[in-house]
Design a protein around this motif. Structure first.
Motif, short mmCIF file in Angstrom:
data_model
loop_
_atom_site.label_atom_id
_atom_site.label_comp_id
_atom_site.label_asym_id
_atom_site.label_seq_id
_atom_site.Cartn_x
_atom_site.Cartn_y
_atom_site.Cartn_z
N GLY A 23 1.32 9.23 -6.45
CA GLY A 23 1.30 10.62 -5.99
C GLY A 23 0.60 10.84 -4.66
N GLY A 24 0.36 9.78 -3.93
CA GLY A 24 -0.30 9.91 -2.64
C GLY A 24 0.68 10.19 -1.52
N GLU A 25 0.12 10.59 -0.39
CA GLU A 25 0.93 10.83 0.80
C GLU A 25 0.51 9.81 1.86
N VAL A 26 1.51 9.10 2.37
CA VAL A 26 1.24 8.11 3.41
C VAL A 26 1.13 8.85 4.74
N VAL B 133 -15.12 -5.91 4.12
CA VAL B 133 -14.18 -5.66 5.20
C VAL B 133 -12.89 -5.03 4.66
N GLY B 134 -12.36 -4.02 5.34
CA GLY B 134 -11.05 -3.44 5.03
C GLY B 134 -10.84 -3.10 3.58
N ASP C 231 -2.95 4.39 5.81
CA ASP C 231 -3.77 5.52 5.39
C ASP C 231 -2.99 6.35 4.39
N VAL C 232 -3.51 6.41 3.17
CA VAL C 232 -2.89 7.18 2.08
C VAL C 232 -3.90 8.21 1.61
N GLN C 233 -3.46 9.44 1.48
CA GLN C 233 -4.31 10.52 1.00
C GLN C 233 -3.74 11.11 -0.28
N HIS D 257 0.83 -1.21 0.00
CA HIS D 257 0.00 0.00 0.00
C HIS D 257 0.87 1.26 0.00
N VAL D 258 1.93 1.24 0.79
CA VAL D 258 2.83 2.41 0.86
C VAL D 258 3.45 2.66 -0.51
N LEU D 259 3.99 1.63 -1.13
CA LEU D 259 4.61 1.78 -2.45
C LEU D 259 3.58 2.22 -3.49
#
Length: 186
Positions: free
Chosen positions: A34-37, A114-115, A51-53, A26-28
């Motif tokens: 272009g998201g921010e973790v 879920v999730g 959580d990525v925004q 998810h982080v990668l």
């Protein structure tokens, strides 16, 4: 007694590292789109979460978790096998565990949303894609685990587990637990 501690530590370590690699995906995925973790939650007594925004492609971020959570363990096992490491059976177990966990998570979780499953469905992934992921990963996971008990001192053809592997897995589990307890944000 050592064998049982080893098996418990192996299951615990597999669970924790399955979550770590899943969240790394998810982080990668977030960074690649272009998201921010904002945060990664990795705690021994909690279900992991990232959580990525601001990602331009949220489906990529969400799918990256289970995909990396399957491919990275397979890559580690493949490297260990090619290198003829005597402990490659540990990484084969881990790869099978990760394929089952991620596949079952998406396939079964699709019914309750879920999730990641709920996130995938909310962002437009057809439910059949979650099932298809499970159709591919679950059988491969079972295949990797099939007839592996002997390496863990189980079954008719049980082999003796090396004390070095036993203590190594127990230590690795303890270090992972300590790291998650000390470093995780909530």
């Amino acid at each position: 007694m050592l064998r049982y501690l080893f098996l418990i530590a192996l299951l615990l370590t597999s669970w924790l590292w399955m979550q770590i690699l899943h969240e790394l995906g998810h982080v990668l995925g977030g960074w690649a789109t272009g998201g921010e973790v904002e945060r990664v939650i990795l705690q021994p007594l909690a279900i992991s979460r990232t959580d990525v925004q601001g990602s331009r492609q949220p489906l990529v971020v969400i799918w990256a978790g289970p995909i990396a959570g399957c491919l990275l363990p397979m890559l580690l096992w493949t490297i260990a096998t090619v290198a003829k490491w005597s402990g490659a059976f540990l990484l084969r177990f881990f790869a099978g565990f990760c394929l089952l966990a991620n596949g079952l998570y998406l396939a079964a979780g699709s019914f309750d949303g879920v999730g990641d499953c709920g996130d995938l469905l909310r962002h437009g992934a057809p439910i059949w894609t979650l099932w298809l992921f499970g159709v591919f990963t679950i059988p491969v996971g079972f295949y990797l685990l099939h007839n592996q008990g002997q390496h863990f001192g189980l079954g008719r053809r049980a082999k003796t587990i090396s004390p070095a592997f036993s203590y190594g897995v127990i230590l690795f589990a303890a270090v992972t637990l300590l790291f998650e307890c000390l470093c995780s944000s909530t």
